[in-house]
Design a protein around this motif. Structure first.
Motif, PDB file in Angstrom:
ATOM      1  N   ASP A  13     -34.162  67.517  54.553  1.00  0.00           N
ATOM      2  CA  ASP A  13     -35.395  67.497  53.751  1.00  0.00           C
ATOM      3  C   ASP A  13     -36.612  67.259  54.645  1.00  0.00           C
ATOM      4  O   ASP A  13     -37.661  67.888  54.466  1.00  0.00           O
ATOM      5  CB  ASP A  13     -35.333  66.415  52.668  1.00  0.00           C
ATOM      6  CG  ASP A  13     -34.317  66.732  51.572  1.00  0.00           C
ATOM      7  OD1 ASP A  13     -33.872  67.907  51.482  1.00  0.00           O
ATOM      8  OD2 ASP A  13     -33.974  65.807  50.808  1.00  0.00           O
ATOM      9  N   PHE A  14     -36.477  66.353  55.612  1.00  0.00           N
ATOM     10  CA  PHE A  14     -37.575  66.061  56.526  1.00  0.00           C
ATOM     11  C   PHE A  14     -37.936  67.300  57.345  1.00  0.00           C
ATOM     12  O   PHE A  14     -39.110  67.620  57.525  1.00  0.00           O
ATOM     13  CB  PHE A  14     -37.204  64.891  57.443  1.00  0.00           C
ATOM     14  CG  PHE A  14     -38.223  64.599  58.497  1.00  0.00           C
ATOM     15  CD1 PHE A  14     -39.413  63.967  58.164  1.00  0.00           C
ATOM     16  CD2 PHE A  14     -38.018  64.971  59.812  1.00  0.00           C
ATOM     17  CE1 PHE A  14     -40.374  63.703  59.126  1.00  0.00           C
ATOM     18  CE2 PHE A  14     -38.971  64.708  60.779  1.00  0.00           C
ATOM     19  CZ  PHE A  14     -40.148  64.069  60.436  1.00  0.00           C
ATOM     20  N   LEU A  15     -36.939  68.001  57.851  1.00  0.00           N
ATOM     21  CA  LEU A  15     -37.201  69.205  58.643  1.00  0.00           C
ATOM     22  C   LEU A  15     -37.843  70.292  57.789  1.00  0.00           C
ATOM     23  O   LEU A  15     -38.694  71.054  58.267  1.00  0.00           O
ATOM     24  CB  LEU A  15     -35.923  69.694  59.311  1.00  0.00           C
ATOM     25  CG  LEU A  15     -35.351  68.746  60.375  1.00  0.00           C
ATOM     26  CD1 LEU A  15     -34.032  69.283  60.930  1.00  0.00           C
ATOM     27  CD2 LEU A  15     -36.340  68.503  61.502  1.00  0.00           C
ATOM     28  N   ALA A  46     -45.235  68.653  64.733  1.00  0.00           N
ATOM     29  CA  ALA A  46     -44.228  69.254  63.845  1.00  0.00           C
ATOM     30  C   ALA A  46     -43.229  70.083  64.657  1.00  0.00           C
ATOM     31  O   ALA A  46     -42.022  70.017  64.412  1.00  0.00           O
ATOM     32  CB  ALA A  46     -44.911  70.116  62.783  1.00  0.00           C
ATOM     33  N   GLU A  47     -43.728  70.846  65.621  1.00  0.00           N
ATOM     34  CA  GLU A  47     -42.834  71.634  66.489  1.00  0.00           C
ATOM     35  C   GLU A  47     -41.869  70.711  67.230  1.00  0.00           C
ATOM     36  O   GLU A  47     -40.674  71.000  67.344  1.00  0.00           O
ATOM     37  CB  GLU A  47     -43.645  72.460  67.494  1.00  0.00           C
ATOM     38  CG  GLU A  47     -44.509  73.544  66.884  1.00  0.00           C
ATOM     39  CD  GLU A  47     -43.752  74.797  66.501  1.00  0.00           C
ATOM     40  OE1 GLU A  47     -42.518  74.845  66.653  1.00  0.00           O
ATOM     41  OE2 GLU A  47     -44.416  75.728  66.028  1.00  0.00           O
ATOM     42  N   SER A  48     -42.395  69.598  67.721  1.00  0.00           N
ATOM     43  CA  SER A  48     -41.571  68.640  68.450  1.00  0.00           C
ATOM     44  C   SER A  48     -40.491  68.044  67.549  1.00  0.00           C
ATOM     45  O   SER A  48     -39.328  67.930  67.947  1.00  0.00           O
ATOM     46  CB  SER A  48     -42.457  67.532  69.020  1.00  0.00           C
ATOM     47  OG  SER A  48     -41.685  66.494  69.553  1.00  0.00           O
ATOM     48  N   LEU A  49     -40.877  67.659  66.339  1.00  0.00           N
ATOM     49  CA  LEU A  49     -39.909  67.074  65.404  1.00  0.00           C
ATOM     50  C   LEU A  49     -38.826  68.068  65.000  1.00  0.00           C
ATOM     51  O   LEU A  49     -37.691  67.683  64.721  1.00  0.00           O
ATOM     52  CB  LEU A  49     -40.629  66.545  64.157  1.00  0.00           C
ATOM     53  CG  LEU A  49     -41.520  65.324  64.392  1.00  0.00           C
ATOM     54  CD1 LEU A  49     -42.390  65.051  63.170  1.00  0.00           C
ATOM     55  CD2 LEU A  49     -40.689  64.107  64.754  1.00  0.00           C
ATOM     56  N   LEU A  50     -39.178  69.340  64.988  1.00  0.00           N
ATOM     57  CA  LEU A  50     -38.196  70.376  64.671  1.00  0.00           C
ATOM     58  C   LEU A  50     -37.283  70.680  65.862  1.00  0.00           C
ATOM     59  O   LEU A  50     -36.335  71.445  65.746  1.00  0.00           O
ATOM     60  CB  LEU A  50     -38.901  71.657  64.220  1.00  0.00           C
ATOM     61  CG  LEU A  50     -39.521  71.591  62.830  1.00  0.00           C
ATOM     62  CD1 LEU A  50     -40.445  72.781  62.601  1.00  0.00           C
ATOM     63  CD2 LEU A  50     -38.431  71.551  61.770  1.00  0.00           C
ATOM     64  N   SER A  55     -44.100  75.524  74.885  1.00  0.00           N
ATOM     65  CA  SER A  55     -44.384  76.640  75.786  1.00  0.00           C
ATOM     66  C   SER A  55     -45.415  76.173  76.808  1.00  0.00           C
ATOM     67  O   SER A  55     -45.975  75.084  76.695  1.00  0.00           O
ATOM     68  CB  SER A  55     -44.941  77.826  74.990  1.00  0.00           C
ATOM     69  OG  SER A  55     -46.240  77.510  74.502  1.00  0.00           O
ATOM     70  N   GLY A  56     -45.681  77.009  77.795  1.00  0.00           N
ATOM     71  CA  GLY A  56     -46.697  76.677  78.790  1.00  0.00           C
ATOM     72  C   GLY A  56     -48.058  76.477  78.141  1.00  0.00           C
ATOM     73  O   GLY A  56     -48.824  75.587  78.513  1.00  0.00           O
ATOM     74  N   GLY A  57     -48.382  77.301  77.129  1.00  0.00           N
ATOM     75  CA  GLY A  57     -49.645  77.155  76.414  1.00  0.00           C
ATOM     76  C   GLY A  57     -49.714  75.856  75.637  1.00  0.00           C
ATOM     77  O   GLY A  57     -50.776  75.227  75.541  1.00  0.00           O
ATOM     78  N   ASP A  58     -48.557  75.436  75.058  1.00  0.00           N
ATOM     79  CA  ASP A  58     -48.518  74.169  74.334  1.00  0.00           C
ATOM     80  C   ASP A  58     -48.756  73.000  75.278  1.00  0.00           C
ATOM     81  O   ASP A  58     -49.487  72.062  74.948  1.00  0.00           O
ATOM     82  CB  ASP A  58     -47.166  73.984  73.637  1.00  0.00           C
ATOM     83  CG  ASP A  58     -46.960  74.933  72.470  1.00  0.00           C
ATOM     84  OD1 ASP A  58     -47.953  75.475  71.960  1.00  0.00           O
ATOM     85  OD2 ASP A  58     -45.799  75.118  72.067  1.00  0.00           O
ATOM     86  N   GLY A  78     -54.054  59.989  69.023  1.00  0.00           N
ATOM     87  CA  GLY A  78     -52.876  59.166  68.756  1.00  0.00           C
ATOM     88  C   GLY A  78     -51.603  59.987  68.796  1.00  0.00           C
ATOM     89  O   GLY A  78     -50.596  59.592  69.390  1.00  0.00           O
ATOM     90  N   LEU A  79     -51.640  61.153  68.163  1.00  0.00           N
ATOM     91  CA  LEU A  79     -50.488  62.057  68.201  1.00  0.00           C
ATOM     92  C   LEU A  79     -50.279  62.603  69.609  1.00  0.00           C
ATOM     93  O   LEU A  79     -49.163  62.714  70.097  1.00  0.00           O
ATOM     94  CB  LEU A  79     -50.697  63.222  67.230  1.00  0.00           C
ATOM     95  CG  LEU A  79     -50.672  62.896  65.750  1.00  0.00           C
ATOM     96  CD1 LEU A  79     -51.140  64.099  64.939  1.00  0.00           C
ATOM     97  CD2 LEU A  79     -49.281  62.479  65.323  1.00  0.00           C
ATOM     98  N   ASP A  80     -51.388  62.942  70.251  1.00  0.00           N
ATOM     99  CA  ASP A  80     -51.289  63.558  71.572  1.00  0.00           C
ATOM    100  C   ASP A  80     -50.690  62.617  72.601  1.00  0.00           C
ATOM    101  O   ASP A  80     -49.966  63.050  73.483  1.00  0.00           O
ATOM    102  CB  ASP A  80     -52.655  64.042  72.047  1.00  0.00           C
ATOM    103  CG  ASP A  80     -52.554  64.698  73.411  1.00  0.00           C
ATOM    104  OD1 ASP A  80     -51.898  65.752  73.509  1.00  0.00           O
ATOM    105  OD2 ASP A  80     -53.091  64.130  74.381  1.00  0.00           O
ATOM    106  N   TYR A  81     -50.980  61.306  72.508  1.00  0.00           N
ATOM    107  CA  TYR A  81     -50.420  60.375  73.488  1.00  0.00           C
ATOM    108  C   TYR A  81     -48.892  60.432  73.469  1.00  0.00           C
ATOM    109  O   TYR A  81     -48.244  60.437  74.510  1.00  0.00           O
ATOM    110  CB  TYR A  81     -50.902  58.953  73.238  1.00  0.00           C
ATOM    111  CG  TYR A  81     -52.326  58.705  73.669  1.00  0.00           C
ATOM    112  CD1 TYR A  81     -53.007  59.598  74.490  1.00  0.00           C
ATOM    113  CD2 TYR A  81     -52.996  57.578  73.253  1.00  0.00           C
ATOM    114  CE1 TYR A  81     -54.305  59.371  74.884  1.00  0.00           C
ATOM    115  CE2 TYR A  81     -54.310  57.343  73.648  1.00  0.00           C
ATOM    116  CZ  TYR A  81     -54.954  58.241  74.466  1.00  0.00           C
ATOM    117  OH  TYR A  81     -56.237  58.009  74.863  1.00  0.00           O
ATOM    118  N   GLY A  82     -48.310  60.489  72.279  1.00  0.00           N
ATOM    119  CA  GLY A  82     -46.855  60.604  72.176  1.00  0.00           C
ATOM    120  C   GLY A  82     -46.355  61.932  72.704  1.00  0.00           C
ATOM    121  O   GLY A  82     -45.345  61.999  73.407  1.00  0.00           O
ATOM    122  N   LEU A  83     -47.048  63.012  72.362  1.00  0.00           N
ATOM    123  CA  LEU A  83     -46.667  64.339  72.848  1.00  0.00           C
ATOM    124  C   LEU A  83     -46.801  64.427  74.367  1.00  0.00           C
ATOM    125  O   LEU A  83     -45.960  65.011  75.039  1.00  0.00           O
ATOM    126  CB  LEU A  83     -47.543  65.411  72.187  1.00  0.00           C
ATOM    127  CG  LEU A  83     -47.339  65.607  70.695  1.00  0.00           C
ATOM    128  CD1 LEU A  83     -48.486  66.415  70.105  1.00  0.00           C
ATOM    129  CD2 LEU A  83     -46.006  66.277  70.415  1.00  0.00           C
TER     130      LEU A  83
END
Length: 192
Positions: A13-15, A46-50, A55-58, A78-83
């Motif tokens: 469900d989360f995914l 969201a991409e990370s959680l999935l 990609s290089g662009g990401d 805040g999100l970016d620090y984790g990413l």
């Protein structure tokens, strides 16, 4: 066994929610740089959680967001620090010395000025206490988190002041030191 089926169902469900979020984000039109950064950070999260690989662009987007001033990056940081930590396998740092904050931090009666030689803030990074020394009187000391939320405010009316920060989570914060010639922003890093 029932417990494992419940966890599997919740994970599925989360995914599904993450997939839905990506669909919604794809259709959003941003109106300014703050919205653009947040949209990109949410998409990458969201991409990370999935479990999708960056990609290089990401990775370039993550790096570019990491370099944003908090007043330009807003909640996206805040999100970016984790990413950033996930994609580079290192702790994020930040440099906001040249960053000038918008309202609500700028007050009409004052102006932001570069940190003065007669103003010393140490240690930085810190883990328990920060000392602020100045030749001028410290009229106000305000401590903000990365989202611009006021955490602490003091009116020391002295030339030296010690600020306890051992109750704060590790991360980047903004300290505004109000002297007679203006407000001096100082980036503070809190270590564990």
């Amino acid at each position: 066994m029932k417990f494992l089926r419940t966890l599997t169902t919740e994970e599925s469900d989360f995914l599904d929610v993450c997939d839905d979020a990506l669909d919604v984000l794809g259709g959003l039109t941003t109106g300014n740089d703050l919205e653009k950064a947040l949209k990109e950070a949410l998409r990458l999260k969201a991409e990370s959680l999935l479990g999708n690989t960056f990609s290089g662009g990401d990775e370039t987007s993550i790096s570019d967001m990491h370099d944003l001033c908090p007043w330009q990056g807003g909640y996206a940081l805040g999100l970016d620090y984790g990413l950033f930590a996930e994609s580079t396998d290192s702790l994020p740092g930040h440099n906001i010395y040249e960053c000038v904050a918008p309202d609500p931090l700028i007050r009409p009666a004052y102006h932001y000025t570069p940190i003065q030689e007669d103003l010393t803030v140490y240690p930085n990074p810190a883990s328990d206490n920060i000392t602020i020394d100045s030749k001028a009187t410290l009229m106000e000391v305000s401590f903000y988190d990365i989202t611009c939320k006021l955490l602490k405010r003091y009116y020391p009316n002295t030339n030296s002041f010690q600020l306890n920060v051992d109750d704060l989570s590790p991360g980047v914060y903004l300290l505004n030191v109000n002297l007679s010639d203006g407000i001096h922003p100082v980036k503070i890093v809190i270590n564990p």
